[in-house]
Design an enzyme around this catalytic site. Sequence first.
Site, PDB file in Angstrom:
ATOM      1  CG  LEU A 513      -1.922  -1.078   1.385  1.00 30.18           C
ATOM      2  CD1 LEU A 513      -2.557  -1.044   2.765  1.00 30.18           C
ATOM      3  CD2 LEU A 513      -2.997  -0.949   0.308  1.00 30.18           C
ATOM      4  N   GLY A 516       7.127   4.159   3.949  1.00 26.60           N
ATOM      5  CA  GLY A 516       7.578   5.386   4.605  1.00 26.60           C
ATOM      6  C   GLY A 516       8.880   5.142   5.317  1.00 26.60           C
ATOM      7  N   GLY A 517       9.307   6.100   6.079  1.00 25.32           N
ATOM      8  CA  GLY A 517      10.593   6.027   6.755  1.00 25.32           C
ATOM      9  C   GLY A 517      10.688   4.887   7.751  1.00 25.32           C
ATOM     10  CG  PHE A 518       8.654   4.906  11.099  1.00 24.97           C
ATOM     11  CD1 PHE A 518       9.817   5.171  11.801  1.00 24.97           C
ATOM     12  CD2 PHE A 518       7.643   5.847  11.099  1.00 24.97           C
ATOM     13  CE1 PHE A 518       9.964   6.344  12.516  1.00 24.97           C
ATOM     14  CE2 PHE A 518       7.784   7.024  11.818  1.00 24.97           C
ATOM     15  CZ  PHE A 518       8.950   7.284  12.518  1.00 24.97           C
ATOM     16  CB  VAL A 521       1.851   0.042   4.735  1.00 26.81           C
ATOM     17  CG1 VAL A 521       0.517  -0.377   5.317  1.00 26.81           C
ATOM     18  CG2 VAL A 521       2.521   1.049   5.640  1.00 26.81           C
ATOM     19  CE  LYS A 535       4.804   2.048   8.829  1.00 30.92           C
ATOM     20  NZ  LYS A 535       4.223   3.321   8.549  1.00 30.92           N
ATOM     21  CG  ASP A 632       6.265  11.829   9.242  1.00 32.02           C
ATOM     22  OD1 ASP A 632       6.285  12.910   8.599  1.00 32.02           O
ATOM     23  OD2 ASP A 632       6.506  10.722   8.714  1.00 32.02           O
TER      24      ASP A 632
END
Length: 824
Positions: A513, A516-518, A521, A535, A632
């Site tokens: 989907l 991101g930085g973490f 997903v 995630k 964020d």
Amino acid sequence: MGKSISGFIILFVHTFLLISAIRASTDTLTPGQSIRDGDLLVSADGSFELGFFSPGISKGRYLGIWYQKISAGTVVWVANRETPLNDSSGALIVTDQGILILLNSSKDAIWSSNASRTAQNPVMKLLDSGNLVVKDINDNSENFLWQSFDYPGDTLLPGMKWGRNMVTGLDRYLSSWKSSNDPAQGEFTFRIDPRGNTQMLLMRGPKILYRTGTWNGYRWTGTPQLEPNMLYTYGFISTATEMYYKFDLINSSVASRIVMNSSGAAQRFTWITRTNSWARFSAVLLYQCDDYALCGAYGSCNVNKQPVCACLEGFIPKSPKDWSIQEWSDGCVRRTKLDCDKGDRFLQHGGVKLPDMIKSWVDTSKGLKECKDLCLKNCSCVAYANSDIRGGGSGCLLWFDELIDTRELTTGGQDLYIRIAASELYNIEKNRSSDKKQLGIIVGTIITIVGVLVLAFILYARRKKLKKQANMKTSHLQNYEDEDQRKEDMELPTFDLSTIANATDNFSSRNKLGEGGFGSVYKGTLIEGQEVAVKRLSKNSGQGLTEFKNEVILIAKLQHRNLVKLLGCCIEGDERILIYEYMPNKSLDYFIFDKKTRNSSDWRIWINIVGGIARGLLYLHQDSRLRIIHRDLKAANVLLDNGMNPKISDFGLARTFGGDQTEANTNKIVGTYGYMSPEYAVDGFFSVKSDVFSFGVLVLEIVSGKKNRGFNHPDHHHNLLGHAWRLWNEGMPLELINEPEQDSCTLSEIIRCIHVGLLCVQKRPEDRPNMSSVIVMLSSGISLPQPKQPGFFTERNLPERESSSSNQKSFSTNEITVSFLGPR
Ligand SMILES: *[C@@H]1O[C@H](CO)[C@@H](O)[C@H](O)[C@H]1NC(C)=O
Ligand SMILES: *[C@@H]1O[C@H](CO)[C@@H](O)[C@H](O)[C@H]1NC(C)=O
Ligand SMILES: *[C@@H]1O[C@H](CO)[C@@H](O)[C@H](O)[C@H]1NC(C)=O
Ligand SMILES: *[C@@H]1O[C@H](CO)[C@@H](O)[C@H](O)[C@H]1NC(C)=O
Ligand SMILES: *[C@@H]1O[C@H](CO)[C@@H](O)[C@H](O)[C@H]1NC(C)=O
Ligand SMILES: *[C@@H]1O[C@H](CO)[C@@H](O)[C@H](O)[C@H]1NC(C)=O
């Protein structure tokens, strides 16, 4: 409520009434008149009403005052709170001497006021402030014979003095009701405590539950949430004869009150006209760290740390065993004994709520330097601080007892100087800073006439000792971790990696989907058919397993209708996976920047989305027991459910990533260009106000349908913020939106959104409102201040670090979260 009972019926029931009864729509009672059950006295402008009522399911009748224009039924004061009438035969009269008397049917006085003097022509009057007063009819000063504001119950109204008159001994304090059916005084009180240096204490019987700390010129030291706002002004007045706290409304048509309910929760509520309800504006005892003396003597509490309690520097747990199972009440003791004769030192602690003042001493005429000397001279003095922090600080506070209830604050804390053995200070300074010069000076003062060789030797020996200490610390931690694993009481469901792999088709790119930085997903479907968002966190958090689990459990406890719900997690080997509820409507950026959806959407939806995000953020900042700064917030991190309700995602993740990020200043910056506040992007300094900035950007993006970053306009080089500000100053805020054909009601709300958005993106964090103010500003009609210049209003102000974000892959229309080492 008494109001609902018709006055006429009651008139027939009464037999004893000889004196003429009063009818509604007057605000005054004179001798010879009475107010009976069913009669109402209404203040001149209709704000408040006085009459008889029965609270909740109670059958007793009480004489009270409540709001009339708004919220009819919110009682703010009760006369006979301890002595209810058994029936509706009560009557209030005012005597020729100016005494108020409440009579029952056998004409016995069951409650009365009193007065220290008499008047020629006394009358009783209900003022528009909600104050019931007895005064001379010809005297228009505030020289009352008696006033209900001197005898508060559970409610503090604007203009009421919350505190003491030292001459008369009058102590005005809040006391809870026994229950919502019984206004008699309950267990809880909230009052000024004059011992040591004045502070306010919330108590259950004799037990202190919470203290505000002393007034430091701006606020109580422990109430950083008390700051200038659009709703009310406030202050603490301390003279030789009086000391009290008071607040006054800026616009008297926007009601606000402080109330302590029967379970001891002291909260400020504000009336929201649009929703016709009271909204909580602020509260005390929300955080674990608000609990009085939670961390024991010489402990310090920090809501952003896990565990919340730690010893002050230079101190160690008194009973390490208790401490390790989070039983902190024994507190801490000095690592090194003081040696007053040889000379002790002071260690500065910044950003704290000052410790308990009950046994402190204050002299407002002394400065910090004199204060230090005073403390140094008296061997039983353990700490000192400025008593007033305005204008660089003044006044002197000294502590002569164990330091209790110290708390670290993210914003609004002050400096405390703690007495410490000279050798201890040396150790701490050495740890704190590697500045050789400073070290030299400190060492030099300890050993004055020792040669360079001896100095070097000592340094060497110290370092060895420190290393040993550090090793001991790790082994202690290890024990703790083992113990924790044994307990294994995760309240959060855990999933097997195989289950998650199945659900996501082995993390196939078709199910991806976004990223991101973490981490990435994926959409997943569990065997039962439930759709979830998975995630998969990238493997660079640098965090221990236990820490990670603790954090996830904490995050899972955060529940709010405007936050995405965490359903579970999966921890296997290196894998750390979080499982969230799946949001079919994707993220907000997909909607706001898309021409088609925009044109087909009703403006109501956008305004509701702004309100929902604000409430979610307020919950993170203030209402949950953890104080979470999102760091964020952006369109891509707001998901929409079936009803287009916004839900904030990725909250709490910044907390779990990287140990040093719970400090207010970080050198690892997590955030997204275009949403980052200047103080965060440039200096790495973050606070709730950096989230407020991001929120402001988001509001302007929602309203305009344009991205802040990458915005361009033929007339200038400003970004969206600069553009909006320009239009605002030119008096054309509606130019910002594409679809101006709205009804005028919606238009005023849109303008309000723009106004609030601009206030949130102001350059200086202290100028930005906090989220509780934002909610009030969005939902009520109060007048707002003019916004000042936004931060980062031209693209050129941005640090050009394009390369660090373009390395990462981008999926969907999400902007990528960047992580980089900020300039120091
Ligand atoms: C209520 O009634 C009881 C007896 O039934 C009596 O003792 C009490 O004093 C009454 N209270 C008031 C306020 O009249
Ligand atoms: C009125 O109050 C008095 C004093 O509390 C009490 O003795 C008396 O019984 C009450 N009268 C009635 C009718 O309840
Ligand atoms: C007035 O009554 C209150 C109790 O209701 C009492 O505490 C106070 O001392 C009285 N004041 C005077 C001046 O009599
Ligand atoms: C008092 O307020 C707190 C916080 O809002 C709430 O949890 C509690 O249920 C309230 N107590 C009562 C008796 O209403
Ligand atoms: C130190 O201060 C305490 C508390 O004020 C006082 O009782 C004591 O006499 C002082 N001692 C000296 C030596 O001044
Ligand atoms: C006060 O608020 C009311 C309604 O909320 C508004 O109509 C009025 O203009 C405000 N007055 C001032 C002076 O801001």
